[in-house]
Design an enzyme around this catalytic site. Structure first.
Site, PDB file in Angstrom:
ATOM      1  N   HIS A  39       0.763  -1.247   0.000  1.00  0.00           N
ATOM      2  CA  HIS A  39       0.000   0.000   0.000  1.00  0.00           C
ATOM      3  C   HIS A  39       0.795   1.299   0.000  1.00  0.00           C
ATOM      4  O   HIS A  39       0.183   2.368  -0.108  1.00  0.00           O
ATOM      5  CB  HIS A  39      -0.961   0.024   1.192  1.00  0.00           C
ATOM      6  CG  HIS A  39      -1.939  -1.097   1.181  1.00  0.00           C
ATOM      7  ND1 HIS A  39      -2.928  -1.214   0.225  1.00  0.00           N
ATOM      8  CD2 HIS A  39      -2.057  -2.187   1.983  1.00  0.00           C
ATOM      9  CE1 HIS A  39      -3.626  -2.318   0.448  1.00  0.00           C
ATOM     10  NE2 HIS A  39      -3.117  -2.925   1.507  1.00  0.00           N
ATOM     11  N   LYS A  67      -5.420  -9.549  -8.155  1.00  0.00           N
ATOM     12  CA  LYS A  67      -6.108  -8.964  -7.008  1.00  0.00           C
ATOM     13  C   LYS A  67      -7.141  -7.975  -7.532  1.00  0.00           C
ATOM     14  O   LYS A  67      -6.857  -7.171  -8.424  1.00  0.00           O
ATOM     15  CB  LYS A  67      -5.099  -8.265  -6.094  1.00  0.00           C
ATOM     16  CG  LYS A  67      -5.708  -7.725  -4.818  1.00  0.00           C
ATOM     17  CD  LYS A  67      -4.654  -7.158  -3.888  1.00  0.00           C
ATOM     18  CE  LYS A  67      -5.308  -6.627  -2.615  1.00  0.00           C
ATOM     19  NZ  LYS A  67      -4.310  -6.036  -1.714  1.00  0.00           N
ATOM     20  N   HIS A 157      -3.010  -2.850   8.288  1.00  0.00           N
ATOM     21  CA  HIS A 157      -4.074  -3.278   7.381  1.00  0.00           C
ATOM     22  C   HIS A 157      -4.748  -2.051   6.790  1.00  0.00           C
ATOM     23  O   HIS A 157      -5.023  -1.075   7.487  1.00  0.00           O
ATOM     24  CB  HIS A 157      -5.098  -4.121   8.146  1.00  0.00           C
ATOM     25  CG  HIS A 157      -6.282  -4.506   7.326  1.00  0.00           C
ATOM     26  ND1 HIS A 157      -6.234  -5.440   6.316  1.00  0.00           N
ATOM     27  CD2 HIS A 157      -7.568  -4.066   7.352  1.00  0.00           C
ATOM     28  CE1 HIS A 157      -7.420  -5.567   5.761  1.00  0.00           C
ATOM     29  NE2 HIS A 157      -8.252  -4.749   6.369  1.00  0.00           N
TER      30      HIS A 157
END
Length: 160
Positions: A39, A67, A157
């Protein structure tokens, strides 16, 4: 017989730890390292389909399939970690370890897979080449929600 019972118990323990997320099987990464890989691109500006296609492959998110969606944050890690110091909010999974902030991002949405002749030939010959994934990029400055853990708190996350 005792050895078989011991091995069965060790396997059960390993599966339990995997299920709880206490052991990280992919790449030997910590959750923080995985977050960074998936990310964070502090030096890139992103925003193009080519950027998404390249980064998704380069960061290992197309090796087992394409993905569906991923977000890259274009801020330095200090800025991202500072989001962890904002008030806690509820995550999608119900935990209260999420935090929100506004950052520059590129969202990469999967559109389709294509096959090159090389890929097709390898598939026929029994090769195991990953698909060629194509992504649509959207650049924006928007609110993101990340889960943070540890002491000190670090992102682990991407929630939304």
């Amino acid at each position: 017989m005792a050895l078989q019972k011991t091995l069965s118990l060790l396997l059960l323990l390993l599966l339990t730890l995997l299920g709880l997320g206490l052991v990280q099987p992919s790449y030997g990464e910590t959750m923080y390292e995985r977050f960074l890989r998936q990310h964070v691109d502090s030096t890139g500006t992103g925003g193009t389909n080519l950027y998404c296609n390249t980064m998704m492959q380069k960061r290992g998110m197309t090796s087992r399939g394409c993905k569906d969606f991923n977000t890259f944050i274009h801020e330095n890690i200090g800025t991202i970690i500072s989001i962890c110091n904002t008030p806690n909010i509820q995550c999608k999974n119900g935990k209260m370890n999420c935090h929100a902030g506004i950052v520059r991002v590129t969202d990469c949405r999967y559109t389709r897979s294509s096959s090159s002749p090389y890929y097709s030939d390898r598939a026929i010959m029994g090769g195991d080449q990953p698909p060629i994934c194509n992504y649509q990029a959207t650049a924006s400055t928007r609110r993101v929600v990340i889960a943070c853990e540890g002491n000190p708190l670090v992102p682990v996350h991407f929630d939304s």
